[in-house]
Design a protein around this motif. Structure first.
Motif, short mmCIF file in Angstrom:
data_model
loop_
_atom_site.label_atom_id
_atom_site.label_comp_id
_atom_site.label_asym_id
_atom_site.label_seq_id
_atom_site.Cartn_x
_atom_site.Cartn_y
_atom_site.Cartn_z
N VAL A 10 20.03 1.65 6.41
CA VAL A 10 18.91 0.88 5.86
C VAL A 10 17.58 1.40 6.42
CG1 VAL A 10 17.83 -1.39 5.72
CG2 VAL A 10 20.30 -1.19 5.49
N ILE A 11 17.52 1.53 7.75
CA ILE A 11 16.26 1.92 8.40
C ILE A 11 15.86 3.34 8.01
CG2 ILE A 11 15.22 2.43 10.65
CD1 ILE A 11 16.79 0.03 11.76
N LYS A 12 16.83 4.25 7.94
CA LYS A 12 16.50 5.62 7.54
C LYS A 12 15.94 5.67 6.12
CE LYS A 12 19.73 8.07 10.58
NZ LYS A 12 21.02 8.81 10.65
N THR A 13 16.52 4.86 5.24
CA THR A 13 16.02 4.83 3.86
C THR A 13 14.64 4.22 3.80
OG1 THR A 13 18.31 4.56 3.11
CG2 THR A 13 16.57 4.10 1.51
N PHE A 18 8.98 5.46 3.06
CA PHE A 18 7.72 4.95 3.59
C PHE A 18 7.48 3.48 3.26
CE2 PHE A 18 2.89 5.93 4.23
CZ PHE A 18 2.94 5.31 5.47
N PHE A 19 8.55 2.67 3.35
CA PHE A 19 8.35 1.23 3.34
C PHE A 19 7.60 0.84 4.61
CE2 PHE A 19 11.54 1.45 0.09
CZ PHE A 19 11.36 0.31 -0.69
N TYR A 20 7.98 1.47 5.71
CA TYR A 20 7.24 1.26 6.97
C TYR A 20 7.49 2.44 7.89
CZ TYR A 20 11.40 0.00 9.73
OH TYR A 20 12.60 0.02 10.40
N THR A 21 6.67 2.53 8.92
CA THR A 21 6.82 3.60 9.91
C THR A 21 6.19 3.13 11.21
OG1 THR A 21 6.49 5.99 10.25
CG2 THR A 21 4.61 4.76 9.41
N PRO A 22 6.65 3.61 12.36
CA PRO A 22 5.99 3.24 13.63
C PRO A 22 4.51 3.63 13.61
CG PRO A 22 8.10 4.30 14.05
CD PRO A 22 7.84 4.46 12.58
N GLU A 479 17.96 -5.74 4.12
CA GLU A 479 19.39 -5.59 4.41
C GLU A 479 20.25 -6.24 3.33
OE1 GLU A 479 21.12 -6.36 8.11
OE2 GLU A 479 19.84 -4.99 9.25
N HIS A 480 19.86 -7.42 2.85
CA HIS A 480 20.65 -8.11 1.84
C HIS A 480 20.60 -7.40 0.49
CE1 HIS A 480 21.09 -12.33 3.84
NE2 HIS A 480 21.13 -11.35 4.74
N SER A 481 19.59 -6.56 0.29
CA SER A 481 19.42 -5.87 -1.00
C SER A 481 20.01 -4.46 -1.00
CB SER A 481 17.92 -5.77 -1.34
OG SER A 481 17.32 -7.03 -1.39
N PHE A 482 20.37 -3.95 0.16
CA PHE A 482 20.75 -2.54 0.28
C PHE A 482 22.24 -2.33 0.00
CE2 PHE A 482 22.13 1.21 2.69
CZ PHE A 482 21.20 2.16 2.25
N LEU A 494 24.55 7.51 -2.85
CA LEU A 494 23.17 7.25 -3.23
C LEU A 494 22.76 5.88 -2.71
CD1 LEU A 494 23.26 8.52 -6.93
CD2 LEU A 494 22.54 9.77 -4.89
N ASN A 495 21.55 5.79 -2.14
CA ASN A 495 21.05 4.54 -1.58
C ASN A 495 20.33 3.74 -2.67
OD1 ASN A 495 21.88 5.35 1.04
ND2 ASN A 495 20.01 6.59 1.22
N VAL A 496 20.59 2.44 -2.68
CA VAL A 496 19.97 1.57 -3.69
C VAL A 496 19.50 0.28 -3.02
CG1 VAL A 496 20.27 0.41 -5.91
CG2 VAL A 496 21.63 2.46 -5.38
N PHE A 497 18.30 -0.19 -3.41
CA PHE A 497 17.85 -1.54 -3.06
C PHE A 497 17.91 -2.38 -4.33
CE2 PHE A 497 15.75 0.65 0.53
CZ PHE A 497 16.18 -0.17 1.56
N ARG A 498 18.73 -3.43 -4.32
CA ARG A 498 18.86 -4.27 -5.52
C ARG A 498 17.81 -5.39 -5.48
NH1 ARG A 498 23.66 -5.95 -2.72
NH2 ARG A 498 25.04 -4.77 -4.10
N PHE A 499 16.54 -5.03 -5.34
CA PHE A 499 15.50 -6.04 -5.28
C PHE A 499 15.45 -6.88 -6.55
CE2 PHE A 499 13.16 -2.80 -2.53
CZ PHE A 499 13.47 -3.45 -1.34
N ASN A 500 15.28 -8.17 -6.37
CA ASN A 500 14.92 -9.05 -7.47
C ASN A 500 13.61 -8.51 -8.06
OD1 ASN A 500 13.70 -11.22 -8.91
ND2 ASN A 500 14.81 -12.71 -7.67
N PRO A 501 13.46 -8.44 -9.39
CA PRO A 501 12.19 -7.96 -9.97
C PRO A 501 10.97 -8.68 -9.42
CG PRO A 501 13.84 -8.16 -11.69
CD PRO A 501 14.46 -8.73 -10.45
N LEU A 502 11.17 -9.93 -8.99
CA LEU A 502 10.07 -10.71 -8.43
C LEU A 502 9.41 -10.02 -7.24
CD1 LEU A 502 8.84 -13.71 -8.53
CD2 LEU A 502 10.45 -14.21 -6.69
#
Length: 631
Positions: A10-13, A18-22, A479-482, A494-502
């Motif tokens: 999760v963190i590597k993805t 670039f969701f976030y970075t130190p 984490e819950h979306s990954f 393949l990595n996927v985030f199943r984000f709610n469209p919201l």
């Protein structure tokens, strides 16, 4: 996959996309600070927009915005200056600092997980320590650290005795440095200080709620757990002011039938697990203190699950009596299970009247509400009568402020002053507005009990406070979306985030099936219509294969992808099912907007539009061949 390997994926993805970075990493970074990249900012904005809609708009709350720097006197009144601390130990040779409770917690967990020869008695002892860890005093923590021979993790050097460290960032206000302040550790105190104006703005009526979103700061001793424990973070807090004698809620019936995991203190003390409760039953059985507190518990549950938090990994844990603040009537934490275990993300507390009383006492300004009686009531009360002939010469220009502070005392304080004046003849009295203590002598005032008729009831409101750690909620949502799924050739995952469209950072991806001027013009036309509809989109006209374009979009959590493969109609692909439908170009923006706003579902529209079952990767190859071989 272990918890640790899942977390690493999760963190590597998140960092890769670039969701976030130190923060400041080109300078070696500083622990506890992170930058959000474009998709991370978009996710946070979407979460906060839904928070405003779900709470501020639907509940008709009063939203305010206060400064991040808070004068010391405010945080002195709230108790933060004296009590906002964690217990710290130091490496006696290097001076490196650690949180004492974290070291003890790590030791106990390590023993329980890895020591196969541990006795049942020792295991029970360690589990008990973990259960009461938050309640151990400095002396008790120090004794356990010595008993278990816990040393500095990095150097194995001995540790100092635990001592309190205040978690607030100190600062000075103004050029002289004489006015002390702190970066606020929470947004709530500004709302309490604004109570008088908010009450007036609301037509002097209760109940009402004030809300604030903003940055808060805590100088963590040794930040870890990534986004879950940081030194600067976003809070969204609500202060719902209510009559302490009437904590019913007019919309309570809207949530009373909700059923979800709850973990009352009784079950905790008996070593049981959380279980499903109907919220209305928890109130009627006295597990939850009152309807208003329960209403907000229900609303928090709906907020989190609608964001995309897994219902099965969300629980509401009640504070035990030994961990609850002395002034609180009841307190529950919304905890979300992650690879780091159960994480407190929202606190919902009935703080009684503590905060307003504390600021009333310190400021000398009564922060109270009033209720008009239908008929006047005769009551006995202590009345403070100042002797102007004595007060005037003694305090001169400060006389008015001294009298105001005396008259602001409640009956308990007035009775204590009366007793001391009668026994000692004088008393030291703090005048908040003067920020100094004065001597009040017996001949300066009289405190007498009189019968009087009251037309209004004056009281200090209670506060129900839901406080949201936005960064923690978002990390748990990641984490819950990954999840991962095999590529077409099954050689890689393949990595996927199943984000709610919201909450998805990008609602729609647009790409031509192949590089082609006509298809690119259609893609541009669709992009313009999405922009006009207020839909966040991403266009990709590179020569990358369609499969890789889908994979890149899935890794960002983009729920819908529009592929241009003709000039009049296109396909829309849904991320998780990978199903596709065919629609006319002019209908794309309307459909994507409905899907993104939750006004319709994929299941609904897939029944209304023809399915597109062609393998687009093969189609792209065929089309490319035709274009190359055509005359």
């Amino acid at each position: 996959m272990t918890k640790e390997s899942f977390r690493d994926a999760v963190i590597k993805t998140l960092e890769k996309r670039f969701f976030y970075t130190p923060s400041f990493k080109i300078y070696g970074r500083v622990a506890g600070f992170y930058d959000y990249g474009p998709p991370g900012v978009a996710v946070e904005n979407n979460v906060l927009a839904f928070w405003r809609q779900h709470f501020v708009d639907e509940e008709d709350m009063l939203e305010v915005k206060g400064p991040c720097v808070t004068p010391e006197v405010v945080l002195k009144a709230s108790g933060h200056v004296d009590k906002f601390t964690d217990l710290m130990v130091k490496d006696e040779k290097t001076g490196t600092c650690y949180r004492a409770d974290h070291l003890l917690k790590d030791h106990c967990k390590d023993k329980l997980e890895k020591d196969v020869a541990i006795s049942s008695e020792k295991a029970a002892e360690l589990m008990h320590i973990l259960a009461v860890l938050d309640d151990l005093s400095a002396e008790q923590l120090g004794a356990k650290i010595k008993e278990y021979a816990i040393v500095a993790p990095d150097t194995k050097n001995p540790l100092s005795d635990p001592y309190p460290f205040n978690l607030m960032f100190a600062t000075s206000i103004g050029p002289t440095g004489m006015s002390s302040g702190y970066m606020r550790p929470e947004t709530a105190q500004g709302i309490f200080a604004d109570f008088k104006d908010l009450y007036y703005y609301n037509g002097n009526k209760l109940p009402f709620a004030a809300a604030q979103i903003g940055q808060a700061f805590r100088n963590e001793i040794s930040p870890r757990q990534g986004l879950l424990r940081v030194r600067e973070f976003t809070l969204a807090e609500i202060e719902h002011f209510v009559d302490p004698d009437d904590k019913s809620h007019p919309k309570y019936s809207e949530v009373s039938d909700l059923e979800f995991l709850m973990f009352p203190r009784k079950e905790q003390m008996e070593g049981q697990s959380a279980k499903i409760f109907r919220l209305g039953d928890a109130v009627s059985e006295g597990i939850v203190n009152n309807q208003t507190l329960a209403y907000f518990i229900g609303r928090v549950y709906l907020f989190l699950t609608r964001l995309g938090i897994d219902k099965k990994r969300l629980r509401f844990r009640q504070h035990r009596q030994d961990e609850m603040a002395h002034y609180a009537a009841d307190c529950w934490d919304a905890e979300i299970e992650s690879s780091y275990d159960w994480i407190e993300c929202v606190g919902i507390a009935d703080r009684s009247a503590y905060d307003l009383r504390a600021h009333s006492d310190k400021s000398g300004i009564p922060l109270v509400a009033q209720e008009k009686y239908a008929e006047p009531k005769e009551v006995e009360k202590l009345v403070i009568k100042p002797n102007m002939k004595e007060l005037g010469p003694a305090f001169k220009g400060d006389q008015k402020l001294v009298i105001e502070s005396l008259e602001a005392m409640d009956e308990k304080e007035a009775m204590e002053m009366k007793v001391i004046l009668e026994s000692k003849g004088e008393i030291e009295f703090e005048v908040c507005k003067l920020q100094k203590t004065v001597t009040i002598k017996k001949n300066m005032i009289s405190i007498v009990e009189e019968k009087t008729k009251e037309h209004v009831r004056t009281f200090t409101p209670s506060v129900i406070e839901p406080s949201f750690g936005i960064g923690r909620i978002i990390y748990c949502l990641y984490e819950h979306s990954f999840y991962t799924r095999p590529s077409k050739d099954e050689e890689e995952q393949l990595n996927v985030f199943r984000f709610n469209p919201l909450v998805a950072p990008i609602k729609c991806a647009v790409f031509p099936l192949v590089q082609n001027d006509e298809y690119e013009k259609v893609a541009e036309r669709i992009s313009e219509s999405l922009f006009a509809a207020g839909i966040k989109y991403k266009k990709d006209i590179t020569g990358t294969s369609i499969g890789k374009k889908y994979a890149r979009a899935d890794e960002l959590g983009v729920p819908f992808a529009v592929t241009v493969d003709t000039e009049t109609s296109v396909t829309i692909r849904e991320r998780d099912s990978k199903e596709q439908i065919r629609v006319n170009v002019d209908e794309v923006a309307k459909l994507v907007k409905k899907l993104s706003k939750g006004r319709t579902t994929w299941a609904d529209i897939s029944q209304k539009y023809p399915a597109h079952n062609t393998n687009l990767a093969d189609c792209a190859k065929d089309l490319a061949v035709r274009m190359l071989t055509s005359p």
